[in-house]
Design a protein around this motif. Sequence first.
Motif, PDB file in Angstrom:
ATOM      1  N   ARG A  16       0.835  -1.210   0.000  1.00  0.00           N
ATOM      2  CA  ARG A  16       0.000   0.000   0.000  1.00  0.00           C
ATOM      3  C   ARG A  16       0.870   1.260   0.000  1.00  0.00           C
ATOM      4  NH1 ARG A  16      -3.790   2.829  -2.001  1.00  0.00           N
ATOM      5  NH2 ARG A  16      -4.766   4.254  -0.533  1.00  0.00           N
ATOM      6  N   ILE A  17       1.973   1.247   0.734  1.00  0.00           N
ATOM      7  CA  ILE A  17       2.892   2.388   0.708  1.00  0.00           C
ATOM      8  C   ILE A  17       3.366   2.634  -0.719  1.00  0.00           C
ATOM      9  CG2 ILE A  17       5.205   3.174   1.397  1.00  0.00           C
ATOM     10  CD1 ILE A  17       4.648   1.787   4.135  1.00  0.00           C
ATOM     11  N   LEU A  18       3.741   1.573  -1.419  1.00  0.00           N
ATOM     12  CA  LEU A  18       4.186   1.715  -2.809  1.00  0.00           C
ATOM     13  C   LEU A  18       3.090   2.317  -3.686  1.00  0.00           C
ATOM     14  CD1 LEU A  18       6.155  -1.622  -3.216  1.00  0.00           C
ATOM     15  CD2 LEU A  18       7.123   0.689  -3.072  1.00  0.00           C
ATOM     16  N   GLU A  19       1.858   1.858  -3.521  1.00  0.00           N
ATOM     17  CA  GLU A  19       0.735   2.405  -4.297  1.00  0.00           C
ATOM     18  C   GLU A  19       0.564   3.901  -4.044  1.00  0.00           C
ATOM     19  OE1 GLU A  19      -2.924   0.400  -3.390  1.00  0.00           O
ATOM     20  OE2 GLU A  19      -2.130  -1.554  -3.949  1.00  0.00           O
ATOM     21  N   ILE A  20       0.589   4.289  -2.783  1.00  0.00           N
ATOM     22  CA  ILE A  20       0.373   5.688  -2.430  1.00  0.00           C
ATOM     23  C   ILE A  20       1.500   6.566  -2.967  1.00  0.00           C
ATOM     24  CG2 ILE A  20       0.331   7.322  -0.488  1.00  0.00           C
ATOM     25  CD1 ILE A  20      -1.068   5.043   1.095  1.00  0.00           C
ATOM     26  N   VAL A  21       2.724   6.127  -2.770  1.00  0.00           N
ATOM     27  CA  VAL A  21       3.872   6.920  -3.210  1.00  0.00           C
ATOM     28  C   VAL A  21       3.856   7.100  -4.723  1.00  0.00           C
ATOM     29  CG1 VAL A  21       6.406   6.927  -3.390  1.00  0.00           C
ATOM     30  CG2 VAL A  21       5.297   6.395  -1.204  1.00  0.00           C
ATOM     31  N   GLU A  22       3.604   6.035  -5.447  1.00  0.00           N
ATOM     32  CA  GLU A  22       3.575   6.146  -6.915  1.00  0.00           C
ATOM     33  C   GLU A  22       2.421   7.021  -7.377  1.00  0.00           C
ATOM     34  OE1 GLU A  22       6.162   5.196  -8.849  1.00  0.00           O
ATOM     35  OE2 GLU A  22       7.017   4.639  -6.916  1.00  0.00           O
ATOM     36  N   ALA A  23       1.254   6.902  -6.739  1.00  0.00           N
ATOM     37  CA  ALA A  23       0.110   7.736  -7.127  1.00  0.00           C
ATOM     38  C   ALA A  23       0.380   9.208  -6.823  1.00  0.00           C
ATOM     39  CB  ALA A  23      -1.153   7.267  -6.407  1.00  0.00           C
ATOM     40  N   ALA A  24       0.969   9.486  -5.662  1.00  0.00           N
ATOM     41  CA  ALA A  24       1.199  10.869  -5.258  1.00  0.00           C
ATOM     42  C   ALA A  24       2.318  11.532  -6.049  1.00  0.00           C
ATOM     43  CB  ALA A  24       1.502  10.923  -3.764  1.00  0.00           C
ATOM     44  N   TYR A  25       3.388  10.787  -6.333  1.00  0.00           N
ATOM     45  CA  TYR A  25       4.548  11.385  -7.002  1.00  0.00           C
ATOM     46  C   TYR A  25       4.533  11.233  -8.523  1.00  0.00           C
ATOM     47  CZ  TYR A  25       7.120  12.192  -2.657  1.00  0.00           C
ATOM     48  OH  TYR A  25       7.522  12.646  -1.433  1.00  0.00           O
ATOM     49  N   ARG A  26       4.037  10.129  -9.016  1.00  0.00           N
ATOM     50  CA  ARG A  26       4.154   9.863 -10.449  1.00  0.00           C
ATOM     51  C   ARG A  26       2.823   9.843 -11.191  1.00  0.00           C
ATOM     52  NH1 ARG A  26       8.599  11.011  -8.898  1.00  0.00           N
ATOM     53  NH2 ARG A  26      10.464   9.739  -9.161  1.00  0.00           N
ATOM     54  N   GLY A  27       1.740   9.812 -10.451  1.00  0.00           N
ATOM     55  CA  GLY A  27       0.423   9.756 -11.078  1.00  0.00           C
ATOM     56  C   GLY A  27      -0.080  11.128 -11.472  1.00  0.00           C
ATOM     57  N   PRO A  28      -1.205  11.165 -12.181  1.00  0.00           N
ATOM     58  CA  PRO A  28      -1.758  12.433 -12.646  1.00  0.00           C
ATOM     59  C   PRO A  28      -2.537  13.190 -11.575  1.00  0.00           C
ATOM     60  CG  PRO A  28      -3.108  10.634 -13.409  1.00  0.00           C
ATOM     61  CD  PRO A  28      -1.923  10.014 -12.706  1.00  0.00           C
ATOM     62  N   GLY A  29      -2.883  12.515 -10.487  1.00  0.00           N
ATOM     63  CA  GLY A  29      -3.721  13.155  -9.483  1.00  0.00           C
ATOM     64  C   GLY A  29      -2.920  13.729  -8.339  1.00  0.00           C
ATOM     65  N   GLY A  30      -3.508  14.658  -7.651  1.00  0.00           N
ATOM     66  CA  GLY A  30      -2.890  15.223  -6.460  1.00  0.00           C
ATOM     67  C   GLY A  30      -1.956  16.380  -6.772  1.00  0.00           C
ATOM     68  N   TRP A  31      -1.813  17.251  -5.820  1.00  0.00           N
ATOM     69  CA  TRP A  31      -0.999  18.438  -6.029  1.00  0.00           C
ATOM     70  C   TRP A  31       0.480  18.168  -5.802  1.00  0.00           C
ATOM     71  CZ3 TRP A  31       1.705  21.171  -2.190  1.00  0.00           C
ATOM     72  CH2 TRP A  31       1.481  20.747  -0.880  1.00  0.00           C
ATOM     73  N   THR A  32       0.830  16.989  -5.335  1.00  0.00           N
ATOM     74  CA  THR A  32       2.242  16.661  -5.105  1.00  0.00           C
ATOM     75  C   THR A  32       2.887  15.953  -6.281  1.00  0.00           C
ATOM     76  OG1 THR A  32       1.598  14.585  -4.041  1.00  0.00           O
ATOM     77  CG2 THR A  32       1.924  16.507  -2.609  1.00  0.00           C
ATOM     78  N   THR A  33       2.153  15.719  -7.337  1.00  0.00           N
ATOM     79  CA  THR A  33       2.691  14.936  -8.444  1.00  0.00           C
ATOM     80  C   THR A  33       3.922  15.583  -9.075  1.00  0.00           C
ATOM     81  OG1 THR A  33       2.176  13.784 -10.494  1.00  0.00           O
ATOM     82  CG2 THR A  33       1.184  15.958 -10.215  1.00  0.00           C
ATOM     83  N   GLU A  34       4.838  14.737  -9.484  1.00  0.00           N
ATOM     84  CA  GLU A  34       6.015  15.167 -10.237  1.00  0.00           C
ATOM     85  C   GLU A  34       5.897  14.720 -11.696  1.00  0.00           C
ATOM     86  OE1 GLU A  34       9.147  14.919  -6.490  1.00  0.00           O
ATOM     87  OE2 GLU A  34       9.144  13.317  -7.970  1.00  0.00           O
ATOM     88  N   GLU A  35       4.670  14.330 -12.075  1.00  0.00           N
ATOM     89  CA  GLU A  35       4.423  13.912 -13.451  1.00  0.00           C
ATOM     90  C   GLU A  35       4.885  15.012 -14.397  1.00  0.00           C
ATOM     91  OE1 GLU A  35       0.841  11.707 -15.698  1.00  0.00           O
ATOM     92  OE2 GLU A  35       0.343  13.664 -14.900  1.00  0.00           O
ATOM     93  N   GLY A  36       5.634  14.642 -15.389  1.00  0.00           N
ATOM     94  CA  GLY A  36       6.171  15.614 -16.326  1.00  0.00           C
ATOM     95  C   GLY A  36       7.515  16.174 -15.903  1.00  0.00           C
ATOM     96  N   LEU A  37       7.877  15.985 -14.633  1.00  0.00           N
ATOM     97  CA  LEU A  37       9.169  16.454 -14.137  1.00  0.00           C
ATOM     98  C   LEU A  37      10.164  15.314 -13.950  1.00  0.00           C
ATOM     99  CD1 LEU A  37       7.896  18.935 -11.395  1.00  0.00           C
ATOM    100  CD2 LEU A  37       8.693  19.493 -13.696  1.00  0.00           C
ATOM    101  N   VAL A  38       9.645  14.165 -13.482  1.00  0.00           N
ATOM    102  CA  VAL A  38      10.485  13.005 -13.199  1.00  0.00           C
ATOM    103  C   VAL A  38       9.791  11.766 -13.738  1.00  0.00           C
ATOM    104  CG1 VAL A  38      11.632  11.649 -11.401  1.00  0.00           C
ATOM    105  CG2 VAL A  38      11.273  14.097 -11.045  1.00  0.00           C
TER     106      VAL A  38
END
Length: 169
Positions: A16-38
Motif C-alpha cells: 500500500r505504501i508503494l501504491e500511495i507513493v507512486e500515485a502521489a509522485y508519479r500519477g496524474p492526481g494530487g498536487w504533489t505529483t512530479e508527473e512531467g518532471l520526473v
Amino acid sequence: MSAPQIRAADAADVPRILEIVEAAYRGPGGWTTEEGLVSGARTDESEVRALIAAPAVALLVAEADGRVIGCCYTERAGTRAEFGLFAVDPAAQAGGIGRALLEAQVALLREAGVLELEIHVLQGRDELNAWYQRRGFVPTGATHPFPLDPSALADPEARFDVLVRDLSH
C-alpha cells in the motif's frame, strides 16, 4: 472517512505504501505529483522494506477506515534528521493528513533529542516549498543533486532545494 491513526509501518504495509507513493509522485492526481518532471518509479519494495528495518528510521503511516492513506519517514543522524517518502493518497489530500504525519514525526524526533529536520524539495515545486515553509521549514540556500539517474528528469540540471526546520523549541 474516520480520523486517521498514525502508527509505525510494518511489512504488511509495503504494497500500500508503494501504491500511495507512486500515485502521489508519479500519477496524474494530487498536487504533489512530479508527473512531467520526473519519470520512472519513485521507490521500490526493497527500499521501503529497508526503511522499515533500519534502526535510525521511523517510517510512519496514516490509516483511516482500515486503509493506509499516507506515509513518511525520518532518518536520524545525531541531532539532525532527514524527512522523506512523504505521500498522501491523492483521493485523501488536502484533509490535514500530511500535516498530521509531519507533526507526528516532529514529536518523535523531539523526544529523541533531534534539533533539526531537513527536507529536500525538487526545484520548480514552488507550491511544495511554500507548504513546508508554512510549517516552519526555512530555505538554506543549499542544493543537492538528483540522487538517481539524471535522465529521469525532464530538466537534467534540476536539483533539490534544502530546507531545515528548527525543532529545539
